[in-house]
Design a protein around this motif. Structure first.
Motif, PDB file in Angstrom:
ATOM      1  N   ALA A   1      13.499 -21.807  44.801  1.00  0.00           N
ATOM      2  CA  ALA A   1      13.771 -21.392  43.430  1.00  0.00           C
ATOM      3  C   ALA A   1      14.493 -20.059  43.518  1.00  0.00           C
ATOM      4  O   ALA A   1      14.166 -19.226  44.365  1.00  0.00           O
ATOM      5  N   GLN A   2      15.494 -19.878  42.678  1.00  0.00           N
ATOM      6  CA  GLN A   2      16.200 -18.605  42.736  1.00  0.00           C
ATOM      7  C   GLN A   2      16.700 -18.196  41.370  1.00  0.00           C
ATOM      8  O   GLN A   2      16.876 -19.039  40.485  1.00  0.00           O
ATOM      9  N   ILE A   3      16.891 -16.901  41.239  1.00  0.00           N
ATOM     10  CA  ILE A   3      17.526 -16.365  40.035  1.00  0.00           C
ATOM     11  C   ILE A   3      18.788 -15.646  40.467  1.00  0.00           C
ATOM     12  O   ILE A   3      18.844 -15.016  41.515  1.00  0.00           O
ATOM     13  N   ASN A   4      19.803 -15.791  39.676  1.00  0.00           N
ATOM     14  CA  ASN A   4      21.079 -15.086  39.831  1.00  0.00           C
ATOM     15  C   ASN A   4      21.490 -14.673  38.431  1.00  0.00           C
ATOM     16  O   ASN A   4      21.726 -15.542  37.597  1.00  0.00           O
ATOM     17  N   GLU A   5      21.514 -13.399  38.180  1.00  0.00           N
ATOM     18  CA  GLU A   5      21.929 -12.995  36.846  1.00  0.00           C
ATOM     19  C   GLU A   5      22.514 -11.595  36.853  1.00  0.00           C
ATOM     20  O   GLU A   5      22.190 -10.777  37.716  1.00  0.00           O
TER      21      GLU A   5
ATOM     22  N   GLN B   1       8.309 -25.999  41.491  1.00  0.00           N
ATOM     23  CA  GLN B   1       7.311 -27.063  41.518  1.00  0.00           C
ATOM     24  C   GLN B   1       7.694 -28.073  42.591  1.00  0.00           C
ATOM     25  O   GLN B   1       8.875 -28.312  42.833  1.00  0.00           O
ATOM     26  N   SER B   2       6.661 -28.678  43.206  1.00  0.00           N
ATOM     27  CA  SER B   2       6.932 -29.685  44.224  1.00  0.00           C
ATOM     28  C   SER B   2       5.731 -30.614  44.368  1.00  0.00           C
ATOM     29  O   SER B   2       4.586 -30.177  44.292  1.00  0.00           O
TER      30      SER B   2
ATOM     31  N   THR C   1      -0.413 -22.457  42.184  1.00  0.00           N
ATOM     32  CA  THR C   1      -1.437 -23.463  41.933  1.00  0.00           C
ATOM     33  C   THR C   1      -1.114 -24.711  42.739  1.00  0.00           C
ATOM     34  O   THR C   1       0.046 -25.104  42.837  1.00  0.00           O
ATOM     35  N   GLY C   2      -2.132 -25.326  43.301  1.00  0.00           N
ATOM     36  CA  GLY C   2      -1.963 -26.587  44.011  1.00  0.00           C
ATOM     37  C   GLY C   2      -3.191 -27.453  43.817  1.00  0.00           C
ATOM     38  O   GLY C   2      -4.305 -26.939  43.719  1.00  0.00           O
TER      39      GLY C   2
ATOM     40  N   THR D   1       2.749 -25.598  42.188  1.00  0.00           N
ATOM     41  CA  THR D   1       3.611 -24.911  41.242  1.00  0.00           C
ATOM     42  C   THR D   1       3.481 -23.403  41.424  1.00  0.00           C
ATOM     43  O   THR D   1       2.401 -22.896  41.708  1.00  0.00           O
ATOM     44  N   PHE D   2       4.601 -22.714  41.297  1.00  0.00           N
ATOM     45  CA  PHE D   2       4.633 -21.254  41.369  1.00  0.00           C
ATOM     46  C   PHE D   2       5.397 -20.740  40.165  1.00  0.00           C
ATOM     47  O   PHE D   2       6.462 -21.250  39.821  1.00  0.00           O
TER      48      PHE D   2
END
Length: 145
Positions: free
Chosen positions: A69-73, A89-90, A124-125, A38-39
Motif C-alpha cells: 500500500a502506498q501514498i503519493n501526494e 488488506q489481504s 488486524t488478522g 487488514t492494516f
C-alpha cells in the motif's frame, strides 16, 4: 525501513498468535487455513518537510512480499503538516508456523507512521476458514474399514 512494524497496545489476541513486540503474526499450529489481514494507518509529514509525500507499507509472508500500500501526494500548503491515510488488506492461505508482518518499504526522510492517544494505526488478522480436509480424510479412511 525494511524491519517489522511493532505495536504497543494489544486489544485482542486470541491464541497469542501476534507478538506485538516483534510485529509478527505466527499462524497457530492447529489453524492451517485462510486468513484475512487488514492494516490502517496514518502517514505524517511535518510542515518543514517536502512538498511531495510518499510512503510504502508492505505485507510480508515468511519474508516474501504479498502486498503493498502506498501514498503519493503533493502537499500544496507546505507550511502545514500532512496526515495521509494508508490501508492494506489481504486474504492469504497460511500453513502452521507461517509468519506475517508489516514493514515500511520506502518513505521520504521526514515522514513517519503516525499514532497518538486516538490509536490511528491498526493491524488486524483473523482465521476465516480452517482447513479440515486432511482431518476428514483421515477419519473417513479409519471409519471405512
Amino acid at each position: 525501513m525494511n524491519t517489522p512494524i511493532t505495536f504497543e497496545i494489544e486489544t485482542l489476541n486470541a491464541g497469542s498468535a501476534m507478538d506485538i513486540g516483534t510485529g509478527k503474526f505466527t499462524a497457530p499450529v492447529k489453524s492451517k487455513g485462510t486468513y484475512f489481514f487488514t492494516f490502517d494507518g496514518l502517514a505524517n509529514y511535518p510542515a518543514s518537510g517536502s512538498a511531495f509525500n510518499y510512503m510504502q507499507v508492505q505485507l510480508l509472508l515468511n519474508g516474501n512480499l504479498m502486498g503493498t500500500a502506498q501514498i503519493n501526494e503533493a502537499n500544496v500548503v507546505s507550511f502545514t503538516s500532512v496526515l495521509s491515510p494508508v490501508t492494506l488488506q489481504s486474504t492469504l492461505h497460511l500453513q502452521k508456523g507461517d509468519q506475517i508482518w508489516l514493514q515500511i518499504g520506502d518513505i521520504l526522510k521526514d515522514g513517519v507512521l503516525f499514532d497518538s492517544v486516538y490509536h490511528s494505526s491498526h493491524f488486524t488478522g483473523f482465521l476465516i476458514e480452517e482447513d479440515l480436509f486432511n482431518y476428514l480424510y483421515y477419519f473417513i479412511t479409519v471409519n471405512c474399514f
